[in-house]
Design a protein around this motif. Sequence first.
Motif, PDB file in Angstrom:
ATOM      1  N   UNK A  20     -23.479 -10.540  30.203  1.00 15.60           N
ATOM      2  CA  UNK A  20     -23.843  -8.846  30.314  1.00 15.60           C
ATOM      3  C   UNK A  20     -25.093  -8.724  29.069  1.00 15.60           C
ATOM      4  N   UNK A  21     -26.321  -8.488  29.674  1.00 13.02           N
ATOM      5  CA  UNK A  21     -26.987  -8.096  28.999  1.00 13.02           C
ATOM      6  C   UNK A  21     -26.557  -7.328  27.260  1.00 13.02           C
ATOM      7  N   UNK A  22     -26.985  -8.451  26.317  1.00  8.61           N
ATOM      8  CA  UNK A  22     -27.903  -8.513  25.138  1.00  8.61           C
ATOM      9  C   UNK A  22     -26.409  -9.542  24.170  1.00  8.61           C
ATOM     10  N   UNK A  23     -25.929  -9.852  25.497  1.00  9.04           N
ATOM     11  CA  UNK A  23     -24.274 -11.370  25.060  1.00  9.04           C
ATOM     12  C   UNK A  23     -25.553 -12.475  25.162  1.00  9.04           C
ATOM     13  N   UNK A  24     -24.517 -13.134  24.040  1.00  7.27           N
ATOM     14  CA  UNK A  24     -25.180 -14.578  23.673  1.00  7.27           C
ATOM     15  C   UNK A  24     -24.125 -15.557  25.235  1.00  7.27           C
ATOM     16  N   UNK A  25     -24.859 -16.726  24.879  1.00 10.13           N
ATOM     17  CA  UNK A  25     -24.227 -17.634  26.154  1.00 10.13           C
ATOM     18  C   UNK A  25     -24.500 -18.632  25.390  1.00 10.13           C
ATOM     19  N   UNK A  26     -23.285 -19.677  25.739  1.00  7.67           N
ATOM     20  CA  UNK A  26     -24.167 -21.057  25.730  1.00  7.67           C
ATOM     21  C   UNK A  26     -23.796 -22.357  26.772  1.00  7.67           C
ATOM     22  N   UNK A  27     -24.717 -22.672  26.601  1.00 10.98           N
ATOM     23  CA  UNK A  27     -25.474 -24.205  27.894  1.00 10.98           C
ATOM     24  C   UNK A  27     -24.187 -25.744  26.816  1.00 10.98           C
ATOM     25  N   UNK A  28     -23.334 -26.073  27.967  1.00 12.62           N
ATOM     26  CA  UNK A  28     -23.065 -27.393  27.425  1.00 12.62           C
ATOM     27  C   UNK A  28     -22.507 -28.684  28.393  1.00 12.62           C
ATOM     28  N   UNK A  29     -22.312 -29.880  27.986  1.00  9.55           N
ATOM     29  CA  UNK A  29     -22.192 -30.731  29.165  1.00  9.55           C
ATOM     30  C   UNK A  29     -21.409 -31.421  28.443  1.00  9.55           C
ATOM     31  N   UNK A  30     -21.124 -32.622  29.325  1.00 11.45           N
ATOM     32  CA  UNK A  30     -20.111 -33.598  28.808  1.00 11.45           C
ATOM     33  C   UNK A  30     -20.447 -34.941  30.251  1.00 11.45           C
ATOM     34  N   UNK A  31     -20.625 -35.986  29.876  1.00  9.27           N
ATOM     35  CA  UNK A  31     -20.901 -36.918  30.717  1.00  9.27           C
ATOM     36  C   UNK A  31     -19.633 -37.645  31.075  1.00  9.27           C
ATOM     37  N   UNK A  32     -19.977 -37.590  32.723  1.00  7.44           N
ATOM     38  CA  UNK A  32     -19.303 -37.907  33.493  1.00  7.44           C
ATOM     39  C   UNK A  32     -18.810 -39.344  34.043  1.00  7.44           C
ATOM     40  N   UNK A  33     -20.561 -39.209  34.322  1.00  7.19           N
ATOM     41  CA  UNK A  33     -20.485 -41.190  34.944  1.00  7.19           C
ATOM     42  C   UNK A  33     -21.989 -41.636  34.781  1.00  7.19           C
ATOM     43  N   UNK A  34     -21.960 -42.540  34.633  1.00  9.94           N
ATOM     44  CA  UNK A  34     -23.644 -43.380  34.983  1.00  9.94           C
ATOM     45  C   UNK A  34     -23.174 -44.423  35.596  1.00  9.94           C
ATOM     46  N   UNK A  35     -23.867 -44.469  37.263  1.00  9.02           N
ATOM     47  CA  UNK A  35     -23.800 -44.938  37.956  1.00  9.02           C
ATOM     48  C   UNK A  35     -25.263 -45.892  38.208  1.00  9.02           C
ATOM     49  N   UNK A  36     -24.833 -47.668  38.128  1.00 10.51           N
ATOM     50  CA  UNK A  36     -26.063 -48.519  37.961  1.00 10.51           C
ATOM     51  C   UNK A  36     -26.698 -48.184  39.264  1.00 10.51           C
ATOM     52  N   UNK A  37     -28.431 -48.194  39.371  1.00 10.42           N
ATOM     53  CA  UNK A  37     -29.324 -47.981  40.152  1.00 10.42           C
ATOM     54  C   UNK A  37     -30.364 -49.154  39.940  1.00 10.42           C
ATOM     55  N   UNK A  38     -30.764 -50.238  41.010  1.00 11.29           N
ATOM     56  CA  UNK A  38     -31.467 -50.757  40.758  1.00 11.29           C
ATOM     57  C   UNK A  38     -32.514 -50.161  40.284  1.00 11.29           C
ATOM     58  N   UNK A  39     -33.223 -50.664  39.117  1.00 14.44           N
ATOM     59  CA  UNK A  39     -34.027 -49.802  37.852  1.00 14.44           C
ATOM     60  C   UNK A  39     -33.656 -48.813  37.414  1.00 14.44           C
ATOM     61  N   UNK A  40     -32.647 -48.325  37.456  1.00 12.55           N
ATOM     62  CA  UNK A  40     -31.837 -47.066  36.485  1.00 12.55           C
ATOM     63  C   UNK A  40     -31.032 -47.023  35.978  1.00 12.55           C
ATOM     64  N   UNK A  41     -30.182 -45.644  36.307  1.00  8.56           N
ATOM     65  CA  UNK A  41     -28.966 -45.098  36.727  1.00  8.56           C
ATOM     66  C   UNK A  41     -29.169 -43.953  37.101  1.00  8.56           C
ATOM     67  N   UNK A  42     -28.022 -43.317  38.074  1.00  8.27           N
ATOM     68  CA  UNK A  42     -27.696 -42.121  38.163  1.00  8.27           C
ATOM     69  C   UNK A  42     -26.424 -41.368  37.408  1.00  8.27           C
ATOM     70  N   UNK A  43     -27.364 -40.877  36.022  1.00  8.44           N
ATOM     71  CA  UNK A  43     -26.227 -40.137  35.344  1.00  8.44           C
ATOM     72  C   UNK A  43     -25.632 -38.367  35.608  1.00  8.44           C
ATOM     73  N   UNK A  44     -24.488 -38.616  35.532  1.00  7.70           N
ATOM     74  CA  UNK A  44     -24.272 -37.259  35.707  1.00  7.70           C
ATOM     75  C   UNK A  44     -23.450 -36.669  34.469  1.00  7.70           C
ATOM     76  N   UNK A  45     -24.009 -35.358  34.222  1.00  8.44           N
ATOM     77  CA  UNK A  45     -22.819 -33.914  33.242  1.00  8.44           C
ATOM     78  C   UNK A  45     -21.533 -33.970  34.169  1.00  8.44           C
ATOM     79  N   UNK A  46     -20.689 -32.901  33.783  1.00 10.99           N
ATOM     80  CA  UNK A  46     -19.691 -31.600  33.924  1.00 10.99           C
ATOM     81  C   UNK A  46     -20.440 -30.358  33.046  1.00 10.99           C
ATOM     82  N   UNK A  47     -21.133 -29.722  33.709  1.00  9.75           N
ATOM     83  CA  UNK A  47     -22.129 -28.467  32.627  1.00  9.75           C
ATOM     84  C   UNK A  47     -20.794 -26.926  33.022  1.00  9.75           C
ATOM     85  N   UNK A  48     -21.334 -26.573  31.523  1.00  7.66           N
ATOM     86  CA  UNK A  48     -20.831 -25.001  32.421  1.00  7.66           C
ATOM     87  C   UNK A  48     -22.041 -24.153  31.084  1.00  7.66           C
ATOM     88  N   UNK A  49     -21.474 -23.182  31.317  1.00  7.71           N
ATOM     89  CA  UNK A  49     -22.226 -21.738  30.355  1.00  7.71           C
ATOM     90  C   UNK A  49     -21.031 -21.031  29.601  1.00  7.71           C
TER      91      UNK A  49
END
Lengths: 144, 133
Positions: B85-114
């Motif tokens: 609703x207009x005038x309402x405060x919302x909060x964004x957060x997240x929690x790490x689900x996984x980190x898949x190693x790749x060549x030279x890095x990692x794809x990092x995945x978070x569960x996210x919400x608001x």
Amino acid sequence: MTTTTIPNFTYDTLEPGQRLGTLVHEITPELVADYCVGTGDTHRWHGEGAPPFGGPIAPSAIVTIFSVLVFGIPGTHRPSGDLHARQECEFTAPIRVGETITTTGFLVEKYKRKGRKWVVFDAHSTDRADRLVARCRVTLVIPD
Amino acid sequence: MDVPKKFPTIVRTFSPDMVASYGRANGDRNMIHYDDVAARAAGFPRRIAHGGIAVAVVTQACRDYWGSAWFTTGRLSIRLLRPAFVGEAVTVGGEQRSAEDLDGGARVTFDIWCTNEQGEKILAGEASAILQQ
């Protein structure tokens, strides 16, 4: 400036694979400023410049606007009152301020559930060099 | 590859000015975003913010976590569950689900919400991008 091309269609005439609208958006500083104010985004990359990419870039989610509009502008091409149910995006390149982005939509599927009409469509956004900057998939619940 | 596990938290209040600016950007003139009477006629208790605003705030947290990689390798999949609703405060957060190693890095995945002021999720899903070593 925005150029919009929306073919005539209704829920009943839509077919999977059907081409939806095409929108051409100039990514002006004013558009980015409105978007940033509208989303409370004060990050310097969208105003002063983004060092990893050179000049200023638009927030990534600006393409979500374009992706929804390929189904038509509410109140103009379709009734107002749809429900934005799901949004998926893959970002492949930054959108620089001053760029021109063309977004084209294609219907993936349509179905009725619990008496409501659902549509799922893809929207691909490309820059002036025809480079893909984002692909999105949108699910809307549309009013009768 | 060790990756940061903390996802940025963003708290934002959807002001009338924000909704007006967002409406200029996306062209949505539906009065449920601007007028309480129109919102009530549509079944809402008061004006609601555009769903895309909450999506945008989530991606701001993604940019803050992944940096420039978000713009070139970012993926987002979210369901919009209820209006803010207009005038309402919302909060964004997240929690790490996984980190898949790749060549030279990692794809990092978070569960996210608001969440809204009542702690209810207004959207939820996942986001990922590649962090380079």
